[in-house]
Motif scaffolding. Structure first.
Motif, PDB file in Angstrom:
ATOM      1  N   GLU A 186      -7.999   1.960  -9.293  1.00  0.00           N
ATOM      2  CA  GLU A 186      -6.165   1.896  -9.318  1.00  0.00           C
ATOM      3  C   GLU A 186      -6.001   3.215  -9.123  1.00  0.00           C
ATOM      4  O   GLU A 186      -4.808   2.948  -8.785  1.00  0.00           O
ATOM      5  CB  GLU A 186      -6.119   1.794 -10.989  1.00  0.00           C
ATOM      6  CG  GLU A 186      -7.001  -0.409 -11.357  1.00  0.00           C
ATOM      7  CD  GLU A 186      -5.999  -0.467 -12.568  1.00  0.00           C
ATOM      8  OE1 GLU A 186      -6.544  -1.785 -13.110  1.00  0.00           O
ATOM      9  OE2 GLU A 186      -6.376   0.596 -13.558  1.00  0.00           O
ATOM     10  N   THR A 223       6.456   5.081 -10.359  1.00  0.00           N
ATOM     11  CA  THR A 223       5.666   3.820  -8.965  1.00  0.00           C
ATOM     12  C   THR A 223       5.736   2.787 -10.425  1.00  0.00           C
ATOM     13  O   THR A 223       5.664   3.035 -11.227  1.00  0.00           O
ATOM     14  CB  THR A 223       5.063   3.859  -8.583  1.00  0.00           C
ATOM     15  OG1 THR A 223       4.880   4.998  -7.013  1.00  0.00           O
ATOM     16  CG2 THR A 223       4.300   2.603  -7.773  1.00  0.00           C
ATOM     17  N   SER A 267       0.988   5.192  -1.794  1.00  0.00           N
ATOM     18  CA  SER A 267       1.387   6.346  -2.162  1.00  0.00           C
ATOM     19  C   SER A 267       1.420   7.405  -1.609  1.00  0.00           C
ATOM     20  O   SER A 267       1.906   8.101  -0.793  1.00  0.00           O
ATOM     21  CB  SER A 267      -0.378   6.600  -1.881  1.00  0.00           C
ATOM     22  OG  SER A 267      -0.600   6.878  -0.379  1.00  0.00           O
ATOM     23  N   ASP A 297       0.910  -1.435  -0.070  1.00  0.00           N
ATOM     24  CA  ASP A 297      -0.062   0.217  -0.129  1.00  0.00           C
ATOM     25  C   ASP A 297       0.780   1.337  -0.122  1.00  0.00           C
ATOM     26  O   ASP A 297       1.662   1.822   1.328  1.00  0.00           O
ATOM     27  CB  ASP A 297      -0.977  -0.398   1.183  1.00  0.00           C
ATOM     28  CG  ASP A 297      -1.727   1.662   1.506  1.00  0.00           C
ATOM     29  OD1 ASP A 297      -2.219   1.878   0.440  1.00  0.00           O
ATOM     30  OD2 ASP A 297      -2.224   1.880   2.688  1.00  0.00           O
ATOM     31  N   GLY A 304      -4.972   2.926  -5.612  1.00  0.00           N
ATOM     32  CA  GLY A 304      -4.024   1.838  -5.429  1.00  0.00           C
ATOM     33  C   GLY A 304      -3.902   1.189  -5.673  1.00  0.00           C
ATOM     34  O   GLY A 304      -3.488  -0.571  -5.458  1.00  0.00           O
TER      35      GLY A 304
END
Length: 391
Positions: free
Chosen positions: A380, A27, A9, A7, A383
């Motif tokens: 999406e 990423t 972000s 996880d 995440g």
């Protein structure tokens, strides 16, 4: 070996008056995990944005292809020379390579030191300093668990408040204290990033003196959810739909009257409609059936769900909180998607409901399929790992 959901972000704010952010985060998913790079370009505006983008893209591309950290830094150094006046690198960076089992390798070059917590307490990392192509970097190897929080920032965070509310900015120790208070809470990474960035923006008096980026990483146990909406185009494929429902290993949601009727008849289970308070909501009432977790109406409810997920995304990435407290079908689905799942399968039947559109139109004009594609897109962006399968 346990595999986790990574996880991760980030959120950022631009320097006041600039249209582009001088920080950039890239990423990329690999076969066994994720590579994350936060780069901070020298200065601000277009030039800084280009430099940060080049740095982060070079790093993730080379590392994904198996290049060593020495080769990666060498390429970055030769591509982005030092400032001839200030003798500073054109871009600083933090690289995080994290595997699905939690094994983590991190490289820090001139960004503020990372923040790392375990069970709500500071957890020191063993960092090794070495010089690569004239650049002094700090490397660390560690294994993350579901009780950990890793946060990296650009220097805009530790400068927050300079010239506004704080003389010397928000010191690293003060940020660490603030994050420690968040680390013990059951927050998603996006909520951690939004909370920290909101304070930075407030200290800047909503006029940031520097680009500021926050990247947060947590691990979660994988949580699965299957959303079934619409019958298959070929009625003979109903058995495939039923098999997928039987074999789903997480939460199960049926969205659509025809879908729930097929399942109810096949399973011999009655759908119970909850008529309590439904008149105050703008979507049809929800239902419940033994063997599934939620039954809702189809198009109207899913359309509202997309709207809620988008609002949640926009609020999250602007540093705000968007509560999902209602009990209507769209909010219930949104809550389950956003708060109770990491891996989502959306099973979309391609049969056309003549009440919604002309059944002679091509499949790509199917209104419900557009809605589920939009739902996949926004999930999406937050995440989630989403598979959209057509039946």
């Amino acid at each position: 070996m346990t595999e986790y959901f990574i996880d991760a972000s980030y959120k950022n704010i631009n320097k006041f008056g600039e249209e582009l952010c001088g920080d950039n985060v890239e990423t990329v998913k690999t076969d066994d995990g994720v590579i994350l790079v936060l780069a901070d370009g020298l200065g601000s505006g277009v030039k800084a944005n280009i430099l940060a983008t080049l740095t982060s893209k070079i790093a993730v591309t080379m590392l994904k292809e198996g290049a060593s950290i020495e080769e990666t830094i060498d390429t970055i150094t030769n591509t982005l020379p030092e400032c001839s006046v200030r003798k500073l690198a054109y871009s600083t960076f933090t690289i995080i390579k994290i595997k699905n089992n939690g094994e983590t390798y991190m490289v820090e070059y001139d960004n503020p030191p990372c923040f790392f917590f375990r069970k709500g307490c500071d957890y020191p990392l063993n960092k090794v300093e070495r010089v690569v192509n004239g650049k002094k970097i700090h490397e660390s190897h560690f294994k993350m668990t579901t009780e950990d929080l890793l946060v990296v920032t650009s220097d805009g965070a530790v400068h927050a408040g300079v010239g506004e509310l704080l003389n010397l900015g928000w010191q690293w120790e003060d940020i660490n204290d603030f994050l420690r208070s968040l680390s013990g809470k059951n927050y998603f990474s996006g909520e951690v990033s939004e909370n920290l960035l909101a304070v930075c923006n407030k200290l800047y008096n909503n006029k940031p003196g520097d680009d500021t980026t926050v990247l947060s990483v947590k691990l979660q146990y994988r949580k699965y959810l299957d959303l079934f909406t619409g019958p298959p185009a070929n009625p003979e494929d109903d058995d495939i739909l039923l098999e997928k429902i039987r074999n789903a290993k997480g939460l199960k949601i049926l969205s659509g009257g025809t879908t729930s009727n097929i399942v109810s008849k096949a399973f011999g289970e009655e759908v119970f409609i909850n008529l309590k308070d439904y008149q105050k909501y703008d979507v049809p009432p929800v239902g419940f059936m033994r063997g599934v977790d939620l039954v809702t109406e189809g198009l109207i409810t899913l359309n509202k769900t997309v709207d809620l997920v988008k609002k949640f995304h926009d609020a999250t990435y602007s540093g705000e909180n968007y509560p999902l407290n209602e009990e209507d079908g769209a909010t219930l689905i949104s809550r389950m998607l956003l708060k109770e799942s990491t891996h989502i399968n959306i099973w979309a039947g391609t049969a056309v409901n003549p009440a919604h559109q002309n059944p002679d139109l091509p499949t790509e004009f199917n209104i419900k399929l557009k809605v589920v594609r939009d739902l996949k897109f926004w999930l999406e962006k937050l995440g989630k790992t989403v598979n959209l399968i057509y039946l």
